[in-house]
Motif scaffolding. Structure first.
Motif, PDB file in Angstrom:
ATOM      1  N   LYS A  35       1.157  -1.013  -0.050  1.00 22.77           N
ATOM      2  CA  LYS A  35      -0.096   0.271  -0.219  1.00 22.77           C
ATOM      3  C   LYS A  35       0.934   0.992   0.253  1.00 22.77           C
ATOM      4  CE  LYS A  35      -4.185   1.056   1.793  1.00 22.77           C
ATOM      5  NZ  LYS A  35      -5.203   1.099   3.304  1.00 22.77           N
ATOM      6  N   ARG A  36       1.921   1.216   0.453  1.00 24.85           N
ATOM      7  CA  ARG A  36       2.732   2.354   0.460  1.00 24.85           C
ATOM      8  C   ARG A  36       3.359   2.456  -0.411  1.00 24.85           C
ATOM      9  NH1 ARG A  36       4.796   6.460   3.733  1.00 24.85           N
ATOM     10  NH2 ARG A  36       7.399   6.220   3.752  1.00 24.85           N
ATOM     11  N   TRP A  39       1.662   4.443  -2.646  1.00 22.41           N
ATOM     12  CA  TRP A  39       1.194   5.432  -2.089  1.00 22.41           C
ATOM     13  C   TRP A  39       2.237   6.292  -2.925  1.00 22.41           C
ATOM     14  CZ3 TRP A  39       3.651   8.550   0.558  1.00 22.41           C
ATOM     15  CH2 TRP A  39       3.300   9.605   0.781  1.00 22.41           C
ATOM     16  N   ILE A  40       3.904   5.811  -2.936  1.00 24.59           N
ATOM     17  CA  ILE A  40       4.805   6.961  -2.996  1.00 24.59           C
ATOM     18  C   ILE A  40       4.740   6.522  -5.052  1.00 24.59           C
ATOM     19  CG2 ILE A  40       6.953   6.129  -3.476  1.00 24.59           C
ATOM     20  CD1 ILE A  40       6.900   5.255  -0.918  1.00 24.59           C
ATOM     21  N   THR A  42       1.830   6.372  -6.746  1.00 22.98           N
ATOM     22  CA  THR A  42       1.673   7.113  -7.530  1.00 22.98           C
ATOM     23  C   THR A  42       1.051   8.538  -7.119  1.00 22.98           C
ATOM     24  OG1 THR A  42      -0.420   6.581  -5.969  1.00 22.98           O
ATOM     25  CG2 THR A  42      -0.365   5.559  -8.304  1.00 22.98           C
ATOM     26  N   ARG A  43       1.915   9.454  -6.983  1.00 27.46           N
ATOM     27  CA  ARG A  43       2.541  11.013  -6.070  1.00 27.46           C
ATOM     28  C   ARG A  43       2.421  11.251  -6.791  1.00 27.46           C
ATOM     29  NH1 ARG A  43       5.994  11.490  -0.908  1.00 27.46           N
ATOM     30  NH2 ARG A  43       7.554  11.094  -2.159  1.00 27.46           N
TER      31      ARG A  43
END
Length: 47
Positions: A35-36, A39-40, A42-43
């Motif tokens: 999950k992290r 997130w990283i 797709t920033r």
């Protein structure tokens, strides 16, 4: 980090045997890391 895992994944280890407990914790860690990572990745990149 650990409180986030406990809250998000309902990490309450109540199993019989160390192997099952390790597996449950390991899968929660894997899900957290994936999950992290997503997130990283797709920033938006600041230029």
């Amino acid at each position: 980090m650990f409180a986030g895992q406990k809250h998000r994944f309902g990490l309450f280890v109540r199993t019989i045997g160390m192997v099952r407990a390790r597996t449950k914790i390991g899968l929660a860690n894997l899900a957290y890391n994936l999950k992290r990572f997503l997130w990283i990745e797709t920033r938006p990149v600041a230029a």
